[in-house]
Design a protein around this motif. Structure first.
Motif, short mmCIF file in Angstrom:
data_model
loop_
_atom_site.label_atom_id
_atom_site.label_comp_id
_atom_site.label_asym_id
_atom_site.label_seq_id
_atom_site.Cartn_x
_atom_site.Cartn_y
_atom_site.Cartn_z
N LEU A 186 -25.81 -69.79 -17.86
CA LEU A 186 -24.85 -68.79 -18.62
C LEU A 186 -23.89 -69.75 -18.54
CD1 LEU A 186 -24.02 -66.13 -20.04
CD2 LEU A 186 -23.24 -65.49 -18.09
N ALA A 187 -23.24 -70.30 -19.97
CA ALA A 187 -22.25 -71.06 -20.28
C ALA A 187 -20.99 -70.23 -20.83
CB ALA A 187 -22.58 -72.48 -20.79
N ILE A 188 -19.78 -70.29 -20.30
CA ILE A 188 -18.69 -69.71 -20.80
C ILE A 188 -17.70 -70.65 -21.08
CG2 ILE A 188 -16.82 -67.85 -20.59
CD1 ILE A 188 -18.54 -66.88 -18.48
N PRO A 189 -17.23 -70.92 -22.43
CA PRO A 189 -16.40 -72.06 -23.00
C PRO A 189 -15.13 -71.55 -22.86
CG PRO A 189 -17.31 -71.07 -24.98
CD PRO A 189 -18.21 -70.42 -23.81
N LEU A 190 -14.25 -71.46 -21.82
CA LEU A 190 -13.19 -70.82 -21.35
C LEU A 190 -12.07 -71.55 -22.50
CD1 LEU A 190 -13.19 -70.62 -17.75
CD2 LEU A 190 -13.87 -68.89 -19.17
N SER A 191 -11.85 -72.69 -22.30
CA SER A 191 -10.88 -73.36 -23.13
C SER A 191 -11.13 -73.13 -24.74
CB SER A 191 -10.72 -74.79 -23.06
OG SER A 191 -11.98 -75.56 -23.47
N ASP A 192 -12.46 -72.78 -25.17
CA ASP A 192 -12.71 -72.62 -26.73
C ASP A 192 -12.29 -71.43 -27.18
OD1 ASP A 192 -13.87 -75.20 -26.56
OD2 ASP A 192 -15.66 -74.55 -27.05
N TYR A 193 -12.09 -70.38 -26.31
CA TYR A 193 -11.54 -69.09 -26.80
C TYR A 193 -10.20 -69.13 -27.18
CZ TYR A 193 -15.56 -66.67 -24.99
OH TYR A 193 -16.95 -66.27 -24.59
N LEU A 194 -9.49 -70.11 -26.61
CA LEU A 194 -8.23 -70.22 -27.07
C LEU A 194 -7.80 -71.36 -28.14
CD1 LEU A 194 -6.34 -70.19 -23.26
CD2 LEU A 194 -6.52 -68.17 -25.16
N LEU A 195 -8.49 -72.21 -28.31
CA LEU A 195 -8.24 -73.32 -29.01
C LEU A 195 -9.33 -73.69 -30.13
CD1 LEU A 195 -7.55 -76.03 -26.19
CD2 LEU A 195 -5.87 -74.50 -27.53
N ARG A 196 -10.34 -73.16 -30.08
CA ARG A 196 -11.47 -73.41 -31.34
C ARG A 196 -12.05 -72.23 -31.84
NH1 ARG A 196 -12.53 -77.56 -27.34
NH2 ARG A 196 -12.54 -79.66 -28.40
N ILE A 197 -12.68 -71.13 -30.83
CA ILE A 197 -13.56 -70.14 -31.53
C ILE A 197 -12.73 -69.52 -32.57
CG2 ILE A 197 -14.72 -68.21 -30.83
CD1 ILE A 197 -15.70 -69.63 -28.35
N THR A 198 -11.46 -68.82 -32.10
CA THR A 198 -10.70 -67.91 -33.01
C THR A 198 -10.36 -68.63 -34.14
OG1 THR A 198 -9.99 -66.60 -30.97
CG2 THR A 198 -8.79 -66.40 -33.04
N GLN A 199 -9.82 -70.02 -34.25
CA GLN A 199 -9.43 -70.51 -35.45
C GLN A 199 -10.77 -70.75 -36.13
OE1 GLN A 199 -8.44 -71.21 -32.24
NE2 GLN A 199 -6.49 -71.30 -32.24
N ASN A 200 -11.76 -71.13 -35.67
CA ASN A 200 -12.99 -71.33 -36.52
C ASN A 200 -13.52 -70.24 -37.12
OD1 ASN A 200 -15.49 -72.99 -37.27
ND2 ASN A 200 -16.55 -72.04 -36.09
N HIS A 201 -13.42 -68.95 -36.48
CA HIS A 201 -13.86 -67.79 -37.04
C HIS A 201 -12.86 -67.36 -38.30
CE1 HIS A 201 -14.09 -63.19 -37.62
NE2 HIS A 201 -15.07 -63.35 -37.46
N ARG A 202 -11.47 -67.55 -38.23
CA ARG A 202 -10.58 -67.27 -39.19
C ARG A 202 -10.81 -68.29 -40.29
NH1 ARG A 202 -4.85 -67.55 -36.67
NH2 ARG A 202 -4.28 -67.34 -38.84
N SER A 203 -11.11 -69.36 -40.13
CA SER A 203 -11.42 -70.56 -41.16
C SER A 203 -12.59 -70.10 -41.84
CB SER A 203 -11.44 -71.80 -40.44
OG SER A 203 -11.88 -72.74 -41.40
N ALA A 204 -13.74 -69.91 -41.41
CA ALA A 204 -14.82 -69.37 -41.97
C ALA A 204 -14.60 -68.06 -42.70
CB ALA A 204 -16.11 -69.05 -41.22
N SER A 205 -14.01 -66.89 -42.07
CA SER A 205 -13.64 -65.58 -43.03
C SER A 205 -12.70 -66.10 -44.13
CB SER A 205 -12.85 -65.02 -42.27
OG SER A 205 -13.75 -64.32 -41.04
N THR A 206 -11.92 -66.94 -44.33
CA THR A 206 -11.03 -67.40 -45.25
C THR A 206 -11.87 -68.20 -46.27
OG1 THR A 206 -9.00 -67.49 -43.72
CG2 THR A 206 -8.73 -68.42 -46.05
N SER A 207 -12.97 -68.96 -45.73
CA SER A 207 -13.59 -69.84 -46.78
C SER A 207 -14.48 -68.71 -47.67
CB SER A 207 -14.52 -70.81 -45.99
OG SER A 207 -15.49 -71.52 -46.87
#
Length: 523
Positions: A186-207
């Motif tokens: 079980l891997a939990i990307p702690l830093s990605d929650y703040l720096l990558r995942i949220t921004q990537n989801h918003r980018s995909a939704s806007t696209s």
């Protein structure tokens, strides 16, 4: 489609003008009128021209030729309408289908971004067969040979001891040459929650939003092009009537010239010019029919109907809306700026790209990941000595990792994305400028068509009366064949102008509604 509309109009004009305009220029040579023969009847006085229209902005000619054109273009029950063409073209358009697939792909990227919020769970099963090895002996271990104590008797004289009930056993371990392992991670990307995942989801939704806007804009464009093609098809159908009427007029002219030749009021050259004019008009009729076939085939292609499908006109082109006033242009510009979908799609695309830049900027920083592992192994490496037995163990932890080279790579990627966003912004500004020109052109086209509806109606009335007078004068030897030809040319040109004015008014209104974004309502 605008280029096709212009080329169709040029083709129709060329086909119809071939028979009369060219012949008219040829016949415009200064030929003195032939004096009437002795005993010829006096010329009939020309009938008075009808007064210009006053109250009615669109006077309707009542001659038989115009009635024939109106009859040909009269809507039939169950006939094809522009809305039918627009709907079928939209449903079967390959361009729309391609944009739908782009929306599907963008929605799939959104789903991928949502999955990134969940911790990564993985399983691993492994079997390993190892080469046999011989483990060293670590000495002997002394123990009781039988239950009971160990006795030792020593002789002080000889310094020797005798041990009873004792045995020496070599100390060694068994080597297990195979391994079975089941592992869950079980891997939990702690830093990605703040720096990558949220921004990537918003980018995909806007696209995805940009893709949907682009699809909607494409649908509206296909509908507009289909409506324009429909009205051009009606134009082609009407042009056949105008050409055939021109052919009949030239035949009547030839008959009059032949009669005048017999009584000496026309020359053989006049008859030959009209013969040439007749041949040219026959070619013009054939070209008009060919253009009508081409326009109908374009409808079949746009709606993807089977070859050979025939259509009947189901919509009137005589009704015309009011012409926009001079003060409306600025309001139309504002309406287009607020309603058109193309700039909004590009703005959403630029936003998506800029959110991607934030994801890439996370490459400047180290990664922090939490992890947890569950092991079920035989033998388990945590147990000593090795045994051919299944054991379960686990571990948890936090990991900090930083690949220095990724910082330099991210810097180049961020610069590339920023340039891409600036490029999209420039494209959006270019589209806005194009929309302004589109609105202005459509606005002017509607006003011009509305004016042409009135002027062409008066023009055709005057041309009809002019031809009638010229024909009577020619029969009485008071007009030349060239003047007769000019009057015929003016009548056919005025009939074609009236047809074009009606069609252009419809096309102009469609273009204006699309240019200002009125067709966006309800979508």
């Amino acid at each position: 489609m605008q280029r096709h509309n212009a080329s169709l109009r040029i083709g129709l004009a060329s086909a119809l003008a071939l028979g009369l305009v060219a012949a008219g220029f040829e016949a415009n040579a200064q030929v003195p009128p032939v004096q009437p023969a002795a005993g010829a009847a006096a010329p009939l006085p020309p009938a008075p021209l009808p007064p210009p229209p006053g109250v009615e902005p669109l006077p309707a000619p009542s001659d038989a030729a115009t009635q024939r054109l109106d009859q040909e273009l009269t809507p039939r029950t169950g006939g094809l309408k522009s809305a039918d063409v627009a709907r079928k073209a939209e449903m079967s358009s390959p361009d729309v289908r391609a944009k739908q697939m782009q929306v599907t792909a963008a929605a799939a990227r959104v789903d991928q971004a949502v999955v990134s919020y969940f911790p990564r769970l993985g399983f691993n099963a492994r079997f390993v067969q190892m080469s046999p090895i011989t483990l060293p002996t670590l000495g002997n271990v002394v123990g009781a040979q039988a239950p009971g104590p160990i006795f030792a008797a020593c002789n002080p004289v000889t310094n020797q001891c005798t041990v009873t009930n004792a045995a020496a056993v070599p100390l060694s371990f068994t080597s297990v040459n195979h391994m079975y392992a089941l592992q869950g991670t079980l891997a939990i990307p702690l830093s990605d929650y703040l720096l990558r995942i949220t921004q990537n989801h918003r980018s995909a939704s806007t696209s995805e939003s940009a893709a949907r806007l682009t699809e909607a804009a494409t649908r509206l464009k296909v509908q507009r092009d289909a409506r324009v093609a429909y009205y051009n098809w009606i134009r082609a159908r009407g042009a056949i009537v105008v050409a055939e009427q021109g052919l009949e007029t030239v035949k009547g002219h030839l008959k009059d010239v032949s009669s005048a030749l017999q009584v000496g009021t026309a020359s053989r050259a006049d008859q030959m010019r009209v013969e040439s004019q007749l041949a040219a008009m026959e070619l013009a009729v054939e070209r008009a029919k060919n253009l009508a076939v081409l326009a109908e085939e374009q409808l079949r292609v746009m709606m993807h109907d089977p070859p050979g499908t025939r259509y009947e006109i189901g919509e009137s082109i005589t009704a015309a809306g009011p012409a926009p006033s001079d003060a409306e242009l600025s309001r139309l510009m504002q309406e287009a700026t607020a309603a058109r979908l193309e700039p909004r799609a590009l703005e959403e695309t630029a936003r998506s790209v800029r959110l991607t830049r934030k994801v890439l900027q996370a490459g400047y920083l180290p990664r922090v990941d939490g992890f947890a592992n569950l092991y079920h192994q035989n033998p388990n490496t945590r147990y000593f000595p090795q045994q051919d037995v299944w054991h379960t163990t686990w571990d948890v932890g936090v990991q900090l990792s930083w690949t220095v080279n990724d910082s330099f790579t991210a810097n180049s990627q961020v610069a590339e994305v920023e340039a891409k966003a600036a490029e999209i912004d420039a494209q959006a500004n270019l589209v806005r400028d194009a929309i302004r020109m589109e609105v202005t052109q459509a606005y002017n086209a509607v006003r011009e068509a509305q004016t042409a509806l009135g002027t062409s109606a008066r023009q055709i009335l005057a041309a009809q009366e002019s031809l009638r007078v010229r024909r009577e004068l020619f029969r009485n030897g008071r007009a030349t064949s060239a003047e007769y030809t000019d009057a015929e040319t003016d009548l056919i040109r005025s009939q074609l102008d009236l047809l074009n004015a009606r069609v252009d008014a419809k096309i102009g209104q469609v273009a204006l509604d699309h240019a200002v974004g009125r067709d966006v309502q309800g979508r």
